[in-house]
Scaffold this motif. Structure first.
Motif, PDB file in Angstrom:
ATOM      1  N   ILE A   1     -39.118 -16.680  72.530  1.00 25.62           N
ATOM      2  CA  ILE A   1     -40.544 -16.724  72.225  1.00 25.62           C
ATOM      3  C   ILE A   1     -40.836 -15.826  71.028  1.00 25.62           C
ATOM      4  CG2 ILE A   1     -42.835 -16.153  73.098  1.00 25.62           C
ATOM      5  CD1 ILE A   1     -41.921 -16.883  75.858  1.00 25.62           C
TER       6      ILE A   1
ATOM      7  N   TYR B   1     -37.653 -21.250  64.377  1.00 20.26           N
ATOM      8  CA  TYR B   1     -36.469 -22.106  64.428  1.00 20.26           C
ATOM      9  C   TYR B   1     -36.410 -22.890  63.121  1.00 20.26           C
ATOM     10  CZ  TYR B   1     -32.877 -25.177  66.318  1.00 20.26           C
ATOM     11  OH  TYR B   1     -31.693 -25.857  66.524  1.00 20.26           O
TER      12      TYR B   1
ATOM     13  N   VAL C   1     -42.741 -31.996  70.473  1.00 19.40           N
ATOM     14  CA  VAL C   1     -41.391 -31.431  70.579  1.00 19.40           C
ATOM     15  C   VAL C   1     -40.374 -32.326  69.872  1.00 19.40           C
ATOM     16  CG1 VAL C   1     -39.543 -30.832  72.198  1.00 19.40           C
ATOM     17  CG2 VAL C   1     -41.903 -30.157  72.691  1.00 19.40           C
TER      18      VAL C   1
ATOM     19  N   VAL D   1     -37.036 -29.221  67.539  1.00 16.71           N
ATOM     20  CA  VAL D   1     -36.598 -27.997  68.206  1.00 16.71           C
ATOM     21  C   VAL D   1     -35.896 -28.398  69.500  1.00 16.71           C
ATOM     22  CG1 VAL D   1     -37.320 -25.820  69.266  1.00 16.71           C
ATOM     23  CG2 VAL D   1     -38.506 -26.687  67.232  1.00 16.71           C
TER      24      VAL D   1
ATOM     25  N   VAL E   1     -34.641 -28.849  73.206  1.00 14.55           N
ATOM     26  CA  VAL E   1     -35.295 -28.555  74.481  1.00 14.55           C
ATOM     27  C   VAL E   1     -34.658 -27.340  75.139  1.00 14.55           C
ATOM     28  CG1 VAL E   1     -35.866 -29.479  76.760  1.00 14.55           C
ATOM     29  CG2 VAL E   1     -35.906 -30.986  74.765  1.00 14.55           C
TER      30      VAL E   1
ATOM     31  N   HIS F   1     -33.514 -24.764  73.665  1.00 20.44           N
ATOM     32  CA  HIS F   1     -34.070 -23.578  72.995  1.00 20.44           C
ATOM     33  C   HIS F   1     -35.437 -23.230  73.576  1.00 20.44           C
ATOM     34  CE1 HIS F   1     -34.225 -20.715  69.659  1.00 20.44           C
ATOM     35  NE2 HIS F   1     -35.500 -21.056  69.503  1.00 20.44           N
ATOM     36  N   ILE F   2     -36.222 -24.248  73.909  1.00 17.69           N
ATOM     37  CA  ILE F   2     -37.543 -24.019  74.488  1.00 17.69           C
ATOM     38  C   ILE F   2     -37.409 -23.486  75.910  1.00 17.69           C
ATOM     39  CG2 ILE F   2     -39.701 -25.138  75.168  1.00 17.69           C
ATOM     40  CD1 ILE F   2     -39.256 -27.138  72.912  1.00 17.69           C
TER      41      ILE F   2
ATOM     42  N   VAL G   1     -45.350 -23.172  76.443  1.00 19.18           N
ATOM     43  CA  VAL G   1     -44.620 -24.097  75.570  1.00 19.18           C
ATOM     44  C   VAL G   1     -45.471 -24.473  74.360  1.00 19.18           C
ATOM     45  CG1 VAL G   1     -43.563 -26.378  75.410  1.00 19.18           C
ATOM     46  CG2 VAL G   1     -43.224 -24.995  77.463  1.00 19.18           C
TER      47      VAL G   1
ATOM     48  N   SER H   1     -45.753 -21.539  72.008  1.00 24.09           N
ATOM     49  CA  SER H   1     -44.448 -21.230  71.411  1.00 24.09           C
ATOM     50  C   SER H   1     -44.116 -22.181  70.272  1.00 24.09           C
ATOM     51  CB  SER H   1     -43.348 -21.286  72.469  1.00 24.09           C
ATOM     52  OG  SER H   1     -43.556 -20.322  73.477  1.00 24.09           O
ATOM     53  N   MET H   2     -44.597 -23.419  70.340  1.00 19.95           N
ATOM     54  CA  MET H   2     -44.319 -24.376  69.271  1.00 19.95           C
ATOM     55  C   MET H   2     -44.878 -23.905  67.936  1.00 19.95           C
ATOM     56  SD  MET H   2     -42.451 -26.655  70.561  1.00 19.95           S
ATOM     57  CE  MET H   2     -42.405 -27.607  69.056  1.00 19.95           C
TER      58      MET H   2
ATOM     59  N   TYR I   1     -42.255 -21.434  66.694  1.00 19.20           N
ATOM     60  CA  TYR I   1     -40.991 -22.118  66.419  1.00 19.20           C
ATOM     61  C   TYR I   1     -41.020 -22.848  65.081  1.00 19.20           C
ATOM     62  CZ  TYR I   1     -39.567 -21.431  71.302  1.00 19.20           C
ATOM     63  OH  TYR I   1     -39.221 -20.892  72.519  1.00 19.20           O
TER      64      TYR I   1
END
Length: 268
Positions: free
Chosen positions: A7, A11, A56, A61, A63, A65-66, A121, A124-125, A128
């Motif tokens: 987090i 990426y 996603v 990125v 999955v 990694h998430i 999630v 976090s995107m 990322y």
């Protein structure tokens, strides 16, 4: 757990989401977070899940990694689930002495757990797919109107940028300290829960010292470069909106309308 935290980290990959203007991504994340509180039935999650999965996939990125980033909220997820499961009144499904589980409690537990996961999630995107520098420029640009009221927008954006840049540095430093403890024979990662909690002191204390030293060195470096928040600075790569960025605005409006429509007409 510290080794698996993702987090707040960027990426690096080329994707349509990465190429979007950071201001649009910031607005989209705010709309997404607000939309999670616009519905009260599970049907609303169909629209949210579809849009999140599309994001996603387009972001490229992984999955895995998430999911690594989700490990940081396992304790909070368990705590909120237990609280909703055993302390929600309603139609009793199972009861033992003073402990009881209700239908409303099970429904509320699943609902709140999904909401918490989607909150993490979705937010976090943003980190990322956007660098700390891009997020800083986006926040400063979106809040530039506050300068009329003499609000130090640039200072706020700079503090946020430094905080975001410190996240991967602190994670790397924590992993280095953990390796040093393992080299001394302290098997913290494979220890029990209580021993892990007691052993965290040996990680947090040197981590705090290291963070303080880095902050002091950063302040000296900024002073040596004559940094001033009152001076008007130019940007090497100024933010520019493209056609794809403008197209995201009606998409966000349609997303909110779809959630409200599905929630009101297809209650579940």
């Amino acid at each position: 757990m510290i080794r698996n935290m993702t987090i707040g980290t960027y990426y690096p990959v080329d994707s349509p989401i990465h190429r979007l203007d950071p201001r649009i991504k910031l607005i989209a994340v705010l709309v997404f977070l607000v939309s999670l509180f616009l519905f009260s039935s599970f049907t609303g999650y169909f629209v949210v899940t579809f849009c999140l999965l599309m994001t996603v996939c387009l972001s490229r990125v992984p999955v895995s990694h998430i999911f690594k980033g989700m490990r940081a909220i396992v304790f909070l997820l368990i705590f909120t689930s237990i609280f909703n499961l055993f302390f929600t009144s309603g139609d009793i499904l199972w009861e033992w002495q003073f402990i009881h589980i209700t239908y409303q409690g099970v429904r509320q537990t699943i609902f709140m757990a999904m909401r918490l996961i989607y909150l993490v999630v979705g937010s976090s995107m943003l980190t990322y797919t956007s660098t700390p520098g891009q997020l800083t420029e986006a926040i400063e640009s979106l809040l530039s109107w506050l300068k009329v009221f003499r609000v130090p927008v640039h200072d706020f954006a700079m503090m946020l940028s430094l905080a975001l840049r410190f996240i991967p540095l602190l994670l790397s430093e924590a992993n280095r300290i953990l390796d040093a403890q393992n080299a001394r024979g302290a098997d913290i990662e494979n220890a029990g829960f209580m021993k892990k909690m007691r052993s965290m002191v040996s990680i947090l204390v040197p981590l705090l010292v290291s963070a303080t030293r880095r902050a002091y060195e950063l302040g000296l470096a900024m002073e040596a470069r004559c940094y001033s928040s009152t001076r008007k600075n130019t940007k090497m790569k100024p933010l520019r909106m493209r056609v794809t960025d403008f197209l995201m605005l009606p998409v966000m409006v349609g997303y909110v309308v779809a959630i409200i429509y599905v929630d009101r007409n297809f209650m579940l």
